[in-house]
Scaffold this motif. Sequence first.
Motif, PDB file in Angstrom:
ATOM      1  N   SER A   1       0.817  -1.218   0.000  1.00 15.67           N
ATOM      2  CA  SER A   1       0.000   0.000   0.000  1.00 15.67           C
ATOM      3  C   SER A   1       0.851   1.269   0.000  1.00 15.67           C
ATOM      4  O   SER A   1       0.397   2.307  -0.459  1.00 15.67           O
ATOM      5  N   ARG A   2       2.063   1.177   0.491  1.00 13.83           N
ATOM      6  CA  ARG A   2       2.941   2.354   0.479  1.00 13.83           C
ATOM      7  C   ARG A   2       3.274   2.800  -0.929  1.00 13.83           C
ATOM      8  O   ARG A   2       3.647   3.936  -1.145  1.00 13.83           O
ATOM      9  N   PHE A   3       3.131   1.902  -1.900  1.00 11.59           N
ATOM     10  CA  PHE A   3       3.453   2.230  -3.281  1.00 11.59           C
ATOM     11  C   PHE A   3       2.230   2.681  -4.086  1.00 11.59           C
ATOM     12  O   PHE A   3       2.348   2.949  -5.275  1.00 11.59           O
ATOM     13  N   MET A   4       1.092   2.773  -3.455  1.00 15.37           N
ATOM     14  CA  MET A   4      -0.121   3.181  -4.148  1.00 15.37           C
ATOM     15  C   MET A   4       0.000   4.637  -4.593  1.00 15.37           C
ATOM     16  O   MET A   4       0.681   5.445  -3.953  1.00 15.37           O
ATOM     17  N   LYS A   5      -0.670   4.969  -5.683  1.00 17.60           N
ATOM     18  CA  LYS A   5      -0.580   6.306  -6.282  1.00 17.60           C
ATOM     19  C   LYS A   5      -0.967   7.407  -5.290  1.00 17.60           C
ATOM     20  O   LYS A   5      -0.386   8.492  -5.302  1.00 17.60           O
ATOM     21  N   GLY A   6      -1.907   7.130  -4.431  1.00 20.67           N
ATOM     22  CA  GLY A   6      -2.332   8.122  -3.454  1.00 20.67           C
ATOM     23  C   GLY A   6      -1.229   8.547  -2.491  1.00 20.67           C
ATOM     24  O   GLY A   6      -1.303   9.610  -1.887  1.00 20.67           O
ATOM     25  N   ASN A   7      -0.192   7.734  -2.353  1.00 24.82           N
ATOM     26  CA  ASN A   7       0.926   8.047  -1.458  1.00 24.82           C
ATOM     27  C   ASN A   7       2.067   8.771  -2.158  1.00 24.82           C
ATOM     28  O   ASN A   7       3.040   9.150  -1.512  1.00 24.82           O
ATOM     29  N   LYS A   8       1.949   8.944  -3.457  1.00 23.92           N
ATOM     30  CA  LYS A   8       3.018   9.568  -4.223  1.00 23.92           C
ATOM     31  C   LYS A   8       3.021  11.079  -3.987  1.00 23.92           C
ATOM     32  O   LYS A   8       1.977  11.730  -4.040  1.00 23.92           O
ATOM     33  N   VAL A   9       4.190  11.631  -3.735  1.00 24.65           N
ATOM     34  CA  VAL A   9       4.326  13.060  -3.489  1.00 24.65           C
ATOM     35  C   VAL A   9       4.140  13.817  -4.803  1.00 24.65           C
ATOM     36  O   VAL A   9       4.755  13.462  -5.814  1.00 24.65           O
ATOM     37  N   LYS A  10       3.293  14.844  -4.774  1.00 21.88           N
ATOM     38  CA  LYS A  10       3.046  15.647  -5.967  1.00 21.88           C
ATOM     39  C   LYS A  10       4.195  16.632  -6.138  1.00 21.88           C
ATOM     40  O   LYS A  10       4.591  17.312  -5.188  1.00 21.88           O
ATOM     41  N   LYS A  11       4.733  16.689  -7.340  1.00 24.12           N
ATOM     42  CA  LYS A  11       5.833  17.608  -7.638  1.00 24.12           C
ATOM     43  C   LYS A  11       5.243  18.973  -7.978  1.00 24.12           C
ATOM     44  O   LYS A  11       4.414  19.091  -8.869  1.00 24.12           O
ATOM     45  N   GLU A  12       5.675  19.966  -7.257  1.00 23.90           N
ATOM     46  CA  GLU A  12       5.160  21.319  -7.426  1.00 23.90           C
ATOM     47  C   GLU A  12       5.861  22.041  -8.570  1.00 23.90           C
ATOM     48  O   GLU A  12       7.034  21.785  -8.855  1.00 23.90           O
ATOM     49  N   ASN A  13       5.135  22.951  -9.203  1.00 20.68           N
ATOM     50  CA  ASN A  13       5.725  23.815 -10.229  1.00 20.68           C
ATOM     51  C   ASN A  13       6.674  24.796  -9.561  1.00 20.68           C
ATOM     52  O   ASN A  13       6.565  25.050  -8.361  1.00 20.68           O
ATOM     53  N   GLU A  14       7.593  25.339 -10.351  1.00 18.12           N
ATOM     54  CA  GLU A  14       8.523  26.340  -9.836  1.00 18.12           C
ATOM     55  C   GLU A  14       8.525  27.543 -10.748  1.00 18.12           C
ATOM     56  O   GLU A  14       8.188  27.448 -11.924  1.00 18.12           O
ATOM     57  N   ARG A  15       8.949  28.672 -10.188  1.00 19.97           N
ATOM     58  CA  ARG A  15       9.043  29.902 -10.950  1.00 19.97           C
ATOM     59  C   ARG A  15      10.523  30.270 -11.079  1.00 19.97           C
ATOM     60  O   ARG A  15      11.307  30.038 -10.165  1.00 19.97           O
ATOM     61  N   TYR A  16      10.865  30.841 -12.232  1.00 12.21           N
ATOM     62  CA  TYR A  16      12.258  31.186 -12.525  1.00 12.21           C
ATOM     63  C   TYR A  16      12.263  32.299 -13.569  1.00 12.21           C
ATOM     64  O   TYR A  16      11.519  32.232 -14.549  1.00 12.21           O
ATOM     65  N   ALA A  17      13.066  33.316 -13.356  1.00 15.84           N
ATOM     66  CA  ALA A  17      13.206  34.407 -14.328  1.00 15.84           C
ATOM     67  C   ALA A  17      14.191  33.948 -15.397  1.00 15.84           C
ATOM     68  O   ALA A  17      15.398  33.914 -15.174  1.00 15.84           O
ATOM     69  N   ALA A  18      13.655  33.580 -16.550  1.00 14.95           N
ATOM     70  CA  ALA A  18      14.474  32.984 -17.609  1.00 14.95           C
ATOM     71  C   ALA A  18      15.314  34.014 -18.361  1.00 14.95           C
ATOM     72  O   ALA A  18      16.337  33.668 -18.938  1.00 14.95           O
ATOM     73  N   THR A  19      14.874  35.267 -18.366  1.00 11.42           N
ATOM     74  CA  THR A  19      15.607  36.303 -19.094  1.00 11.42           C
ATOM     75  C   THR A  19      15.410  37.647 -18.407  1.00 11.42           C
ATOM     76  O   THR A  19      14.364  37.913 -17.810  1.00 11.42           O
ATOM     77  N   LYS A  20      16.419  38.491 -18.512  1.00 16.97           N
ATOM     78  CA  LYS A  20      16.338  39.837 -17.944  1.00 16.97           C
ATOM     79  C   LYS A  20      15.753  40.820 -18.946  1.00 16.97           C
ATOM     80  O   LYS A  20      15.505  41.976 -18.608  1.00 16.97           O
ATOM     81  N   SER A  21      15.530  40.380 -20.163  1.00 12.30           N
ATOM     82  CA  SER A  21      15.043  41.299 -21.193  1.00 12.30           C
ATOM     83  C   SER A  21      13.525  41.450 -21.209  1.00 12.30           C
ATOM     84  O   SER A  21      12.997  42.277 -21.943  1.00 12.30           O
ATOM     85  N   LEU A  22      12.802  40.673 -20.411  1.00 10.54           N
ATOM     86  CA  LEU A  22      11.353  40.814 -20.269  1.00 10.54           C
ATOM     87  C   LEU A  22      11.068  41.151 -18.808  1.00 10.54           C
ATOM     88  O   LEU A  22      11.289  40.317 -17.924  1.00 10.54           O
ATOM     89  N   CYS A  23      10.598  42.391 -18.577  1.00 11.31           N
ATOM     90  CA  CYS A  23      10.431  42.881 -17.205  1.00 11.31           C
ATOM     91  C   CYS A  23       9.023  43.394 -16.949  1.00 11.31           C
ATOM     92  O   CYS A  23       8.288  43.747 -17.876  1.00 11.31           O
ATOM     93  N   ASP A  24       8.672  43.457 -15.653  1.00 12.10           N
ATOM     94  CA  ASP A  24       7.389  44.037 -15.256  1.00 12.10           C
ATOM     95  C   ASP A  24       7.515  45.561 -15.198  1.00 12.10           C
ATOM     96  O   ASP A  24       8.556  46.120 -15.541  1.00 12.10           O
ATOM     97  N   GLU A  25       6.458  46.229 -14.714  1.00 13.88           N
ATOM     98  CA  GLU A  25       6.424  47.685 -14.666  1.00 13.88           C
ATOM     99  C   GLU A  25       7.522  48.272 -13.772  1.00 13.88           C
ATOM    100  O   GLU A  25       7.972  49.398 -13.978  1.00 13.88           O
ATOM    101  N   SER A  26       7.966  47.512 -12.795  1.00 15.04           N
ATOM    102  CA  SER A  26       8.996  47.976 -11.860  1.00 15.04           C
ATOM    103  C   SER A  26      10.406  47.666 -12.333  1.00 15.04           C
ATOM    104  O   SER A  26      11.371  47.976 -11.638  1.00 15.04           O
ATOM    105  N   GLY A  27      10.522  47.007 -13.477  1.00 19.45           N
ATOM    106  CA  GLY A  27      11.844  46.668 -14.001  1.00 19.45           C
ATOM    107  C   GLY A  27      12.381  45.332 -13.527  1.00 19.45           C
ATOM    108  O   GLY A  27      13.534  45.001 -13.790  1.00 19.45           O
ATOM    109  N   ASN A  28      11.562  44.566 -12.829  1.00 22.04           N
ATOM    110  CA  ASN A  28      11.970  43.235 -12.358  1.00 22.04           C
ATOM    111  C   ASN A  28      11.741  42.207 -13.462  1.00 22.04           C
ATOM    112  O   ASN A  28      10.697  42.236 -14.120  1.00 22.04           O
TER     113      ASN A  28
END
Length: 157
Positions: free
Chosen positions: A19-46
């Motif tokens: 039962s430890r190997f059942m799908k319900g026990n599998k840890v869900k992998k979370e999405n991550e955020r990453y700034a891939a380029t400095k040439s696309l910025c928000d209003e504050s320049g980030n």
Amino acid sequence: MLKELQIAEEREEIMSKFSRFMKGNKVKKENERYAATKSLCDESGNPLEWEFRHITSKENEKLRDECTIDVQVTGRPNMFRPRLQSGKYLQKMIAASVVEPDLYDAQLQDSYGVKTPEELLLELVDDPGEYSELSAFIQRFQGFDLSFQDKVDDAKN
């Protein structure tokens, strides 16, 4: 009676281990955020953060197959060996990992004059250094171990 009790206990132990190997026990992998380029910025320049998801082993195998070609063995007619086109594979892996921005969006592709997610990726991250850093991030994020040189560099720091 004792024999039946012993069999029942063994069966219960096997099931608890299983039962430890059942799908319900599998840890869900979370999405991550990453700034891939400095040439696309928000209003504050980030730099804008992109969102990345984990791909499955099945998706990865499909990508590898799409990027593997047969190369003729020198001096051996009718003999071929598979060769992974690593640049193409990495490009497809990154594109498959991106959740945001939507690399499949036709308007976004049209704004850069491209027709595929991989082409759009190269237009969005057009600095070779940033693309190299993005590639390294994706490989670590997708669970690929660091190269030996990366481990040496990490140990020095």
